[in-house]
Enzyme design. Structure first.
Site, PDB file in Angstrom:
ATOM      1  CB  THR A 145      -2.629  -6.212  -6.005  1.00 14.84           C
ATOM      2  OG1 THR A 145      -2.909  -7.603  -6.212  1.00 14.84           O
ATOM      3  CG2 THR A 145      -2.429  -5.983  -4.523  1.00 14.84           C
ATOM      4  CE1 TYR A 186       2.677  -7.584  -4.232  1.00 15.56           C
ATOM      5  CE2 TYR A 186       0.643  -8.853  -4.149  1.00 15.56           C
ATOM      6  CZ  TYR A 186       1.441  -7.916  -4.781  1.00 15.56           C
ATOM      7  OH  TYR A 186       1.017  -7.311  -5.936  1.00 15.56           O
TER       8      TYR A 186
END
Length: 357
Positions: free
Chosen positions: A131, A174
């Site tokens: 990501t 995250y």
């Protein structure tokens, strides 16, 4: 033995999810057997698995199991000719509520996959879905506000976006879990010679996306607008992302697999690039044109670690993976609006969609 002659299946973890099912569809359509490993915990993804089975029959081999079930995961990976690791806990908000679960899903399962390959199938390629959050909030980058969008003051960043040389800076659980997994994947190529690579994705959108407020925001915006419901923007809505159609993302994953021997141990930024950079407000304006009515918007506080701007510098990926051309974001969003309106039985004038695209 070439990949075409190797009859072993390809493992796609998270294979019933949005990107995973599009990847599995392309692989099965090319004649590969595909293990779709998914817990089906995300609302609606069971319809993606049903679609894959209807479309490809026995070429799709479902394994409905949690990614934390190490025994089943290891068994599936050990017998695969390639692994695309898409399964993850994907929401920043969820990671803040339960960091331990986020860790177990994103880091521990990735390490289990890598160890399975190291011990039992060291020649099997693994491509990891990472990501843009590994670069943090980019707080040191100066921006100017232009036409409802944050733009970098630095002309080089404005022209090309954020490159892979940007220092990693993990924010939120995250960001930490995905970033740590990203680094494990790269290090297993360096330390153990595994054939691994990483794609650090920006915002991917497209057909079969089950968008929610926490993840898949392009589809979420469209779904809310089609249903005539308000949308909440966190922050001021001038945040910019380079959105990429899922078909282009699948091209990149397949190219990474095909070129694994030349790219092993490398990470690439994968997004729509500067040509597909759009702010949240600009996207909502386009959605209003598609639906024929202004979108009702509420505002709330900024979310932790949110980037005011992220546009991927895609030059390294284009060169290494041989990528060329991308779906323009306006036509891609229009195509997703058409698909969502059909899938959900919501009326949307075709002529208006075509004109807006």
């Amino acid at each position: 033995m070439s990949a075409a002659d190797d009859r072993r299946p390809i493992l796609v973890t998270g294979g019933a999810g949005f990107i995973g099912c599009n990847l599995a569809d392309r692989l099965a359509g090319a004649g590969h057997d595909v293990i779709v490993y998914d817990a089906l915990s995300r609302a609606g993804v069971e319809t993606n698995l049903d679609w894959l089975v209807r479309s490809h029959g026995d070429r799709i081999r479902p394994i409905v199991a949690d990614i934390r079930d190490e025994a089943r995961l290891v068994e599936a990976a050990a017998g695969a000719k390639a692994v695309f690791h898409m399964a993850a806990q994907v929401a920043v908000t969820t990671s803040l509520v339960d960091p331990r679960e986020d860790f177990a899903i994103n880091i521990a399962s990735t390490l289990a996959l890598l160890e399975a390959l190291r011990a039992r199938a060291p020649q099997t390629p693994l491509i990891f879905a990472s990501t843009n959050k590994v670069y943090g909030d980019l707080a040191d980058v100066d921006f100017v506000l232009e036409d409802q969008a944050y733009r970098p003051a630095d002309p080089a960043i404005r022209a090309h976006g954020i490159g892979e040389a940007r220092p990693l800076d993990f924010h939120t659980p995250y960001g930490c879990s995905k970033g740590a997994a990203d680094q494990y994947v790269l290090d297993y190529a360096r330390s153990f010679g595994l054939r691994t690579a990483v794609l650090r994705m920006s915002c991917i959108y497209g057909r079969r996306q089950m968008g929610t407020e926490d993840q898949g925001w392009v589809a979420h915006f469209l779904i809310r607008a089609l249903e005539g419901k308000p949308i909440t923007l966190y922050g001021d809505g001038h945040q910019v992302r380079d959105i990429l159609d899922v078909a282009d993302a699948v091209d990149a994953y397949l190219a990474a697999w095909q070129r694994i021997d030349t790219i092993a141990g490398r990470a690439f930024n994968l997004g729509g690039g500067p040509a597909n950079a759009v702010s949240l407000r600009q996207l909502l304006g386009h959605i209003g044109a598609l639906t024929g009515r202004a979108v009702d918007v509420d505002y709330s506080d900024w979310r932790a670690g949110d980037q005011r701007y992220f546009v991927a510098d895609t030059r390294a990926a284009e060169t290494a993976l041989g990528l060329s051309g991308r779906v323009d974001w306006r036509s891609g969003v229009a195509a997703l609006a058409n698909w969502l309106s059909e899938a959900r039985g919501l009326a949307l004038p075709a002529r208006r969609i075509e004109a807006a695209a």
